[in-house]
Write an enzyme that holds these catalytic residues in place. Structure first.
Site, short mmCIF file in Angstrom:
data_model
loop_
_atom_site.label_atom_id
_atom_site.label_comp_id
_atom_site.label_asym_id
_atom_site.label_seq_id
_atom_site.Cartn_x
_atom_site.Cartn_y
_atom_site.Cartn_z
N HIS A 173 -3.44 7.32 -17.60
CA HIS A 173 -2.35 8.14 -17.04
C HIS A 173 -1.35 7.28 -16.27
O HIS A 173 -0.23 7.73 -16.01
CB HIS A 173 -2.96 9.18 -16.11
CG HIS A 173 -2.44 10.57 -16.31
ND1 HIS A 173 -1.69 10.98 -17.39
CD2 HIS A 173 -2.59 11.68 -15.54
CE1 HIS A 173 -1.40 12.28 -17.27
NE2 HIS A 173 -1.93 12.73 -16.16
N ASN A 185 2.28 17.47 -17.84
CA ASN A 185 2.67 18.14 -16.60
C ASN A 185 3.61 17.31 -15.73
O ASN A 185 4.44 17.87 -15.01
CB ASN A 185 1.43 18.55 -15.81
CG ASN A 185 0.66 19.67 -16.49
OD1 ASN A 185 1.25 20.53 -17.14
ND2 ASN A 185 -0.65 19.64 -16.38
N ASN A 203 1.23 15.51 -11.52
CA ASN A 203 1.72 16.86 -11.80
C ASN A 203 2.80 17.34 -10.85
O ASN A 203 3.40 18.38 -11.09
CB ASN A 203 0.55 17.85 -11.81
CG ASN A 203 -0.44 17.57 -12.93
OD1 ASN A 203 -0.22 16.71 -13.77
ND2 ASN A 203 -1.53 18.31 -12.95
N ASP A 251 2.65 8.13 -20.18
CA ASP A 251 1.61 8.11 -21.21
C ASP A 251 1.83 9.29 -22.15
O ASP A 251 2.37 10.32 -21.77
CB ASP A 251 0.22 8.20 -20.56
CG ASP A 251 0.04 9.49 -19.75
OD1 ASP A 251 0.85 9.73 -18.83
OD2 ASP A 251 -0.89 10.25 -20.05
#
Length: 194
Positions: free
Chosen positions: A22, A117, A71, A96
């Site tokens: 991530h 997100n 997020n 990513d």
């Protein structure tokens, strides 16, 4: 006066996440900063920022890594965009991408968030999806592993062997977008590798 580009690397803060899939967007920003020998410093927008130039006399680059979790990246990104007076069209978000194989890049402007997100929150905070995305492929998890767990895992040993090249190419793509435009960068980086 040279134009300013805001380049954002999405990821999660802290050592627990820095080597995870991530956080590949922030790895790309570290590469861009290392190429120019600049360091990130705290910014009041809730991010770490390094100011530099594409090259002397060319565009200014503001490299930003939000201090927030993925997020909720939008607030710091919007804060930096306001502070530096940068429109979404000159904002590049490096992130990513599950739907692209590892070792592959895709570049685009606008469109949906594809379930990402962080991208969703940035689009909401900027009140526009029309920013450039450098989508760094991480591939889908094997078997039945939950994608939410996959993105928070470190890269595998085989992936780590190729990760420096993957990150370097994504950094090249950012530079090419600023230098030559999105279409030229797409033609270069979407071509199959020899």
């Amino acid at each position: 006066m040279a134009e300013t580009w805001l380049v954002i690397g999405l990821g999660n803060p802290g050592p627990r996440y820095e080597a995870t899939r991530h956080n590949v967007g922030q790895m790309v920003l570290d590469e861009l900063a290392a190429r120019r020998s600049v360091v990130f410093r705290a910014h009041k927008a809730g991010a770490r920022v390094a100011e530099t130039w594409l090259r002397p006399g060319a565009a200014k680059l503001v490299l930003g890594k939000p201090n927030s979790f993925m997020n909720v990246s939008g607030g710091p990104v919007a804060g930096l965009a306001r502070f530096y007076g940068v429109d979404p069209e000159r904002t590049i978000v490096v992130h990513d991408e599950l739907d692209i194989p590892f070792d592959t890049l895709k570049l685009k402007t606008g469109g949906g968030h594809g379930g990402h997100n962080g991208v969703r929150d940035v689009a909401k905070a900027l009140s526009s999806p029309d920013f450039v995305r450098v989508r760094v492929g991480i591939g889908r998890p094997p078997g039945r592993q939950d994608p939410a767990d996959w993105v928070l895992d470190p890269f595998s040993a085989a992936e780590r062997a190729n990760l420096p090249l993957h990150v370097s190419e994504a950094a090249d793509a950012v530079e090419d977008i600023v230098d030559a435009g999105l279409v030229a960068a797409q033609q270069k980086h979407h071509a199959p590798r020899p």
